[in-house]
Enzyme design. Structure first.
Site, PDB file in Angstrom:
ATOM      1  N   ASP A 188      41.319  23.926  29.226  1.00 33.19           N
ATOM      2  CA  ASP A 188      41.717  22.648  29.828  1.00 33.19           C
ATOM      3  C   ASP A 188      43.209  22.671  30.112  1.00 33.19           C
ATOM      4  O   ASP A 188      44.005  23.012  29.235  1.00 33.19           O
ATOM      5  CB  ASP A 188      41.423  21.480  28.874  1.00 33.19           C
ATOM      6  CG  ASP A 188      39.940  21.164  28.771  1.00 33.19           C
ATOM      7  OD1 ASP A 188      39.186  21.552  29.688  1.00 33.19           O
ATOM      8  OD2 ASP A 188      39.544  20.532  27.775  1.00 33.19           O
ATOM      9  N   ASP A 222      37.564  25.446  22.956  1.00 36.00           N
ATOM     10  CA  ASP A 222      38.283  25.721  24.199  1.00 36.00           C
ATOM     11  C   ASP A 222      39.765  25.913  23.856  1.00 36.00           C
ATOM     12  O   ASP A 222      40.142  25.898  22.676  1.00 36.00           O
ATOM     13  CB  ASP A 222      38.100  24.567  25.196  1.00 36.00           C
ATOM     14  CG  ASP A 222      38.788  23.279  24.749  1.00 36.00           C
ATOM     15  OD1 ASP A 222      39.354  23.230  23.644  1.00 36.00           O
ATOM     16  OD2 ASP A 222      38.762  22.309  25.515  1.00 36.00           O
ATOM     17  N   ASP A 278      43.565  24.297  25.096  1.00 35.68           N
ATOM     18  CA  ASP A 278      44.143  23.189  25.864  1.00 35.68           C
ATOM     19  C   ASP A 278      45.643  23.378  26.057  1.00 35.68           C
ATOM     20  O   ASP A 278      46.347  23.746  25.113  1.00 35.68           O
ATOM     21  CB  ASP A 278      43.914  21.869  25.106  1.00 35.68           C
ATOM     22  CG  ASP A 278      42.467  21.659  24.683  1.00 35.68           C
ATOM     23  OD1 ASP A 278      41.658  21.277  25.531  1.00 35.68           O
ATOM     24  OD2 ASP A 278      42.152  21.892  23.487  1.00 35.68           O
TER      25      ASP A 278
HETATM   26  N1  CTP Z   1      41.147  14.535  25.383  1.00 30.88           N
HETATM   27  C1  CTP Z   1      41.425  13.491  26.211  1.00 30.88           C
HETATM   28  N2  CTP Z   1      40.700  13.289  27.342  1.00 30.88           N
HETATM   29  C2  CTP Z   1      39.676  14.108  27.655  1.00 30.88           C
HETATM   30  C3  CTP Z   1      39.379  15.190  26.832  1.00 30.88           C
HETATM   31  C4  CTP Z   1      40.143  15.379  25.673  1.00 30.88           C
HETATM   32  O1  CTP Z   1      42.357  12.756  25.934  1.00 30.88           O
HETATM   33  N3  CTP Z   1      38.964  13.879  28.757  1.00 30.88           N
HETATM   34  C5  CTP Z   1      41.949  14.758  24.178  1.00 30.88           C
HETATM   35  C6  CTP Z   1      41.148  14.505  22.923  1.00 30.88           C
HETATM   36  O2  CTP Z   1      41.330  13.200  22.467  1.00 30.88           O
HETATM   37  C7  CTP Z   1      41.716  15.505  21.956  1.00 30.88           C
HETATM   38  C8  CTP Z   1      42.360  16.585  22.824  1.00 30.88           C
HETATM   39  O3  CTP Z   1      42.350  16.085  24.152  1.00 30.88           O
HETATM   40  O4  CTP Z   1      42.734  14.890  21.213  1.00 30.88           O
HETATM   41  C9  CTP Z   1      41.652  17.890  22.744  1.00 30.88           C
HETATM   42  O5  CTP Z   1      40.277  17.730  23.037  1.00 30.88           O
HETATM   43  P1  CTP Z   1      39.212  18.851  22.744  1.00 30.88           P
HETATM   44  O6  CTP Z   1      39.613  20.123  23.366  1.00 30.88           O
HETATM   45  O7  CTP Z   1      37.887  18.288  23.144  1.00 30.88           O
HETATM   46  O8  CTP Z   1      39.171  18.924  21.149  1.00 30.88           O
HETATM   47  P2  CTP Z   1      40.011  19.800  20.117  1.00 30.88           P
HETATM   48  O9  CTP Z   1      40.566  18.861  19.120  1.00 30.88           O
HETATM   49  O10 CTP Z   1      40.966  20.696  20.813  1.00 30.88           O
HETATM   50  O11 CTP Z   1      38.873  20.626  19.385  1.00 30.88           O
HETATM   51  P3  CTP Z   1      38.316  22.087  19.781  1.00 30.88           P
HETATM   52  O12 CTP Z   1      39.058  23.027  18.901  1.00 30.88           O
HETATM   53  O13 CTP Z   1      36.859  22.041  19.457  1.00 30.88           O
HETATM   54  O14 CTP Z   1      38.564  22.306  21.224  1.00 30.88           O
HETATM   55 MN    MN Z   2      40.321  21.917  22.401  1.00 34.01          MN
HETATM   56 MN    MN Z   3      39.666  20.419  25.591  1.00 30.99          MN
END
Ligand code: CTP
Ligand code: MN
Ligand code: MN
Ligand code: MN
Length: 374
Positions: free
Chosen positions: A300, A204, A206
């Site tokens: 997100d 995703d 963020d």
């Molecule tokens: N996070 C959080 N609360 C959530 C979802 C996510 O605090 N409800 C934080 C996670 O701890 C992470 C960050 O947001 O540090 C990003 O989460 P995520 O998008 O799931 O992972 P990524 O590290 O960005 O990996 P990816 O590249 O697969 O998206």
């Molecule tokens: Mn992410």
């Molecule tokens: Mn995320």
């Protein structure tokens, strides 16, 4: 003893937040094996076991050299009995029997496929698996009533499981920035999550949004979402309001690791040609009806008050294990409580306007985002 097998590491600290963990490292074969077992443990809701495998993998990611023999691992922290067994097997035989069995198991494959649906967690997937549902198409035929998130998840299943590329993340960033500036001039937007750590792809994209005048950010998310919706950029969104209590003594102490920021979990509609104003991402999506010029992307969005920005930035940059290790370090080594909102030294709120200050409060060397890939 064979020459050249000694690792030049004297000692490695035991918390991942004390180490530099780059994205590219020297022990991918070992960490891939351990990650499968971690994933399987998490899908079986065995969190403790999952964390143990993740910690072992993170340790290997931080080593400056390739591990060639088990004797090089002597004295290193974070390697439990089970992880060591798996590592030795891979070093000796090239594969681990347990990893092979896991990868080929019907349950693991089904759980991965089902939790790969946006809006489906391990609990739901497990219930479905026990009913004989192993794939998204099984699910569609089952006649189960799905919630709005799951319906979107099934609808865009293939695309949402296609990695998001860096150019796509940049294009989404430009759209979000336009939305933010349109509804609140002066608001600031930062790329967080895996892309901030230097990853070239993600599941995703963020973003963290704030405004230098504390209070101006209140109620910002619904406005951003309305703007995006009016422009046709959203295929799905779920916005949650800020449920955070603040007092004179600073932000409330966290009741759990979940933060309470105003947030939006969404699915964007991103044009992949130059018809729209977004940049060209050079990707064509194949559907049942043939190719189309846009794709679905998970996005997100999080809004934080300016005074909590550094904590939110640190908490949302990840990796998930790095975050977990920071909180564990804070509690066990410093008797402090860290969340994405604040840092508390017992009752005392510690202010910070940058990530560097937070590391300093915690008595840790500053680790830049690109080295938080634990
Ligand atoms: N996070 C959080 N609360 C959530 C979802 C996510 O605090 N409800 C934080 C996670 O701890 C992470 C960050 O947001 O540090 C990003 O989460 P995520 O998008 O799931 O992972 P990524 O590290 O960005 O990996 P990816 O590249 O697969 O998206
Ligand atoms: Mn992410
Ligand atoms: Mn995320
Ligand atoms: Mn063997």
């Amino acid at each position: 003893e064979k020459p050249g097998l000694e690792l030049t590491v004297v000692s490695v600290p035991s918390y991942a937040c004390q180490r530099h963990t780059p994205l590219l490292h020297h022990n991918t074969i070992l960490t891939d094996a351990l990650s499968i077992l971690a994933e399987n443990a998490e899908l079986s809701e065995n969190e403790g076991r999952g964390v143990a495998f993740r910690r072992a993998a993170a340790l290997l990611k931080s080593l400056p050299q390739e591990v060639r023999g088990a004797e090089q691992l002597r004295g290193l922290p974070c390697l439990g009995e089970h992880s060591l067994r798996v590592i030795k097997e891979v070093l000796e035989d090239g594969v681990s029997h347990e990893v092979e069995t896991t990868t080929h198991s019907e349950q693991f494959k089904a759980m991965k496929a089902l939790t790969g649906i946006f809006g489906v967690g391990a609990k739901t997937a497990d219930r479905w698996f026990r009913e004989g549902i192993h794939t998204p198409s099984n699910l569609q035929r089952s006649g189960h009533t799905l919630n709005r998130a799951q319906r979107a998840g099934v609808c865009y299943y293939d695309e949402l499981n296609l990695p998001v590329t860096k150019p796509e993340a940049v294009a989404i960033g430009q759209i979000v920035e336009r939305a933010v500036h349109a509804v609140l001039p002066g608001a600031e937007m930062t790329l967080i999550g895996g892309f901030r750590r230097g990853k070239q792809t993600g599941h995703d994209v963020d973003f963290l949004i704030t405004h230098p005048d504390e209070g101006r950010e209140e109620g910002l998310m619904p406005k951003v979402v309305s703007w995006l919706e009016a422009q046709g950029f959203l295929l799905y969104q779920k916005t949650t309001g800020n449920s955070y209590l603040e007092s004179k003594e600073g932000p409330a102490r966290p009741a759990s690791n979940m933060d309470r920021f105003e947030r939006c979990f969404s699915i964007f509609r991103l044009s992949t040609d130059n018809e729209g104003r977004e940049i060209q991402t050079g990707r064509e999506i194949q559907t049942g009806e043939g190719p189309r010029s846009w794709r679905a992307v998970r996005v997100d969005l999080v809004v934080s008050p300016y005074s909590q920005f550094a904590f939110a930035l640190l908490g949302w940059t990840g990796s998930k294990l790095f975050e977990r290790e920071l909180r564990r370090w804070a509690i066990h080594e410093k008797a402090m409580t860290l969340s994405s909102h604040a840092l508390y030294d017992r009752k005392r709120y510690l202010r910070a306007s940058s990530e560097e200050e937070i590391f300093a409060h915690l008595g840790l060397e500053y680790i830049p985002p690109c080295d938080r890939n634990a």
